[in-house]
Design a protein around this motif. Structure first.
Motif, short mmCIF file in Angstrom:
data_model
loop_
_atom_site.label_atom_id
_atom_site.label_comp_id
_atom_site.label_asym_id
_atom_site.label_seq_id
_atom_site.Cartn_x
_atom_site.Cartn_y
_atom_site.Cartn_z
N ILE A 17 0.84 -1.21 0.00
CA ILE A 17 0.00 0.00 0.00
C ILE A 17 0.88 1.26 0.00
CG2 ILE A 17 -0.28 0.30 2.52
CD1 ILE A 17 -3.25 0.96 1.92
N ALA A 20 1.01 3.01 -3.23
CA ALA A 20 -0.20 3.63 -3.77
C ALA A 20 -0.12 5.14 -3.59
CB ALA A 20 -1.44 3.07 -3.07
N HIS A 21 -0.32 5.87 -4.69
CA HIS A 21 -0.20 7.34 -4.64
C HIS A 21 -1.11 7.94 -3.57
CE1 HIS A 21 1.39 6.20 -8.53
NE2 HIS A 21 1.91 7.40 -8.69
N ALA A 22 -2.35 7.46 -3.52
CA ALA A 22 -3.34 8.07 -2.64
C ALA A 22 -3.08 7.80 -1.16
CB ALA A 22 -4.74 7.55 -3.01
N PHE A 24 -0.72 8.66 0.42
CA PHE A 24 -0.04 9.82 1.00
C PHE A 24 -0.96 11.05 1.13
CE2 PHE A 24 3.09 6.89 -0.37
CZ PHE A 24 4.12 7.01 0.54
N THR A 25 -2.25 10.83 0.87
CA THR A 25 -3.21 11.93 1.00
C THR A 25 -4.24 11.55 2.07
OG1 THR A 25 -2.97 12.56 -1.32
CG2 THR A 25 -5.01 13.23 -0.22
N GLU A 26 -4.57 12.51 2.91
CA GLU A 26 -5.62 12.29 3.90
C GLU A 26 -6.95 12.11 3.15
OE1 GLU A 26 -5.00 15.21 6.89
OE2 GLU A 26 -6.26 14.21 8.36
N GLN A 27 -7.69 11.05 3.44
CA GLN A 27 -8.89 10.74 2.67
C GLN A 27 -10.15 11.39 3.23
OE1 GLN A 27 -8.87 8.95 -0.30
NE2 GLN A 27 -6.68 9.30 0.00
N PRO A 28 -10.97 11.94 2.35
CA PRO A 28 -12.22 12.56 2.82
C PRO A 28 -13.27 11.52 3.24
CG PRO A 28 -12.05 12.74 0.43
CD PRO A 28 -10.77 12.13 0.90
N ASN A 29 -13.17 10.31 2.72
CA ASN A 29 -14.14 9.28 3.12
C ASN A 29 -13.68 8.66 4.45
OD1 ASN A 29 -15.25 6.58 3.43
ND2 ASN A 29 -16.05 6.80 1.36
N THR A 32 -12.51 4.93 4.45
CA THR A 32 -11.21 4.78 3.79
C THR A 32 -10.10 5.34 4.68
OG1 THR A 32 -12.37 5.20 1.71
CG2 THR A 32 -9.98 5.19 1.63
N THR A 35 -9.05 3.05 7.40
CA THR A 35 -8.17 1.99 6.90
C THR A 35 -6.74 2.51 6.74
OG1 THR A 35 -10.04 1.27 5.59
CG2 THR A 35 -7.92 0.25 5.10
N PHE A 36 -6.64 3.70 6.14
CA PHE A 36 -5.32 4.28 5.90
C PHE A 36 -4.59 4.54 7.23
CE2 PHE A 36 -5.43 6.21 1.35
CZ PHE A 36 -5.84 4.99 0.86
N VAL A 81 4.41 12.30 2.80
CA VAL A 81 3.41 12.67 3.79
C VAL A 81 3.63 14.15 4.10
CG1 VAL A 81 2.68 12.35 6.19
CG2 VAL A 81 3.30 10.38 4.79
N ILE A 82 2.60 14.95 3.95
CA ILE A 82 2.78 16.37 4.24
C ILE A 82 2.64 16.58 5.75
CG2 ILE A 82 2.07 17.17 1.94
CD1 ILE A 82 -0.65 17.91 3.22
#
Lengths: 191, 251
Positions: A17, A20-22, A24-29, A32, A35-36, A81-82
């Motif tokens: 994982i 996976a590009h995403a 490294f982004t905080e998810q709005p869902n 999800t 899980t991250f 990770v920002i």
């Protein structure tokens, strides 16, 4: 695209994982994101254990070249990770008792609990037993920086204190005032 | 004057007599035919039993053989996978039912364990790959056809497992009871072609969608359904969506 595991130069196996590009982004869902966060916490703690890192700071996401680059950055896909994401991951770890803010009253730096204080207490007691130091008065320095490297080498003082507190509560150690600060006497005896 | 059957009251008796004889004869003939059929059926059955027991292993192990066997069965109107109610002996003989149900269980296993990250939608090829991995067999031993057939056997459970054709020869398996609308299917298809990454622009330029429609479809998939992930560091557009079911996971 193929998401594969990757072994870092330090010999740590990154999970797929991490490719996976995403990730490294905080998810709005929220589902999800949950899980991250679980994946991130597991990753951070296992990497800390692998390299015996006790501390993570928001700065580690701000400037490259620190201990955490292998995890917080993925040069192969040009993602990182920002700092604000790391801040929220750190806060999630604190709320799950997997880290604590050190020093207290700030939120930019934590001590990571890849072993809980209770587990560190057992490690300390077994080390004292194995090296024949039961009933000897040890300074904190002698534990955190022993001449022969031990499982406790480099442990932050605040974490060591927590472990000792666990031992004193169960009658397996005593805190003692010594000339230049405090010391600890490990006592034999079961839990 | 002699008429056939004669005249008078005696003729009634005679006619009744001959009708009875005909009936007897017909019963006898039918019985012979049925007996004959029974013999044939028994022969057929024993031949099938013999075939099944001889080739049982090949059917279970060899995908090409299994495919040919399935085709043969469907052409003669026999369903080897029919459950215990109909054709039970057939499935029993082959152990085919077990094999298929076992595969079904493994499909459910993969779908459920990956649901957290793909929102309950998985590409068929990926599912086949993960099931093969779970079984510890080399790729090609379990075919897409086998998986699709197993998913059909799952249907009575009402779990909502469904194979959806998203075009471009790609199929996805949906394991959540959730309607995929046409726009979402299109997004999945485009994401498949892009290795998982999808942006509004692709939908606008390739499908002629309005930007609004593209955004709505993507945001719904992201926020409402959890079918895609957000990447806020996309080099080209600053913001991209990734469909985990269109990505190939190696673990």
């Amino acid at each position: 695209m193929q998401l594969t595991t990757h072994t870092t130069p330090s010999g740590f196996l990154l999970p797929s994982i991490h490719a996976a590009h995403a990730f490294f982004t905080e998810q709005p869902n929220p589902i999800t994101q949950n899980t991250f966060v679980n994946n991130w916490i597991q990753l951070i703690l296992s990497y800390a254990r692998h390299r015996r890192l006790f501390v993570i700071r928001v700065e580690d996401a701000e400037v490259a070249g620190g201990d955490w680059d292998e995890v917080l950055r993925n040069e192969r896909i040009n993602r990182r990770v920002i700092p604000s994401y790391l801040t929220s991951l750190i806060s999630a770890m604190v709320s799950r008792d997997l880290a604590y803010y050190e020093p207290p009253k700030q939120t930019r730096s934590v001590v990571l609990l890849w072993r809980l204080p209770e587990e560190w207490a057992d490690v300390l007691h077994s080390w004292g037993t194995a090296t024949g130091q039961i009933n000897t008065i040890l300074t904190m320095y002698e534990i955190t920086d022993p001449p022969v490297p031990s499982p406790l080498s480099g442990i932050p003082l605040s974490l060591l204190r927590r472990a000792i507190t666990v031992l004193t509560r169960s009658g397996r150690a005593q805190l003692i005032e010594v000339a230049d600060g405090e010391g600890v006497r490990l006592l034999a005896g079961g839990k | 004057m002699h008429r056939l059957g004669g005249v008078g009251l005696a003729a009634f008796d005679r006619q009744r007599e001959s009708q009875r004889s005909f009936a007897e004869l017909s019963t006898e003939l039918s019985k012979t035919q049925i007996d004959h059929l029974h013999t044939q059926l028994t022969q057929f059955r024993s031949a099938l039993t013999h075939f099944a027991s001889t080739h049982r292993d090949s059917i279970r192990k060899d995908p090409t053989f299994r495919h040919a066997f399935q085709q043969m069965c469907s052409s003669i109107g026999v369903d080897p996978l029919a459950g215990p109610r109909k054709g039970g002996w057939w499935a029993e003989m082959l152990g085919m039912g077990d094999w298929q149900h076992e595969l079904g269980v493994q499909i459910v296993d993969v779908c459920v364990s990956t649901r957290e990250r793909n929102g309950g939608v998985i590409e068929l090829g990926e599912l086949v790959r993960m099931v093969s991995k779970l079984r510890g067999v080399e790729s090609g031993v379990v075919t897409e056809e086998d998986v699709v057939r197993s998913i059909k056997t799952l249907q009575p459970l009402g779990a909502g497992y469904e194979v959806i054709d998203v075009g471009n020869g790609k199929k996805i398996v949906r394991s959540v009871v959730k309607e995929l609308d046409e726009d979402q299917a299109t997004v999945l298809a485009e994401a498949q072609a892009e290795g998982g990454r999808i942006v509004e622009e692709i939908l606008v330029t390739r499908r002629g969608w309005t930007r609004e429609r593209a955004r709505t479809a993507l945001e719904n998939m992201l926020l409402r359904d959890g079918l895609c992930w957000l990447d806020a560091q996309d080099e080209q557009h600053g913001k991209a969506y990734w469909v985990p079911s269109a990505m190939s996971w190696d673990e």
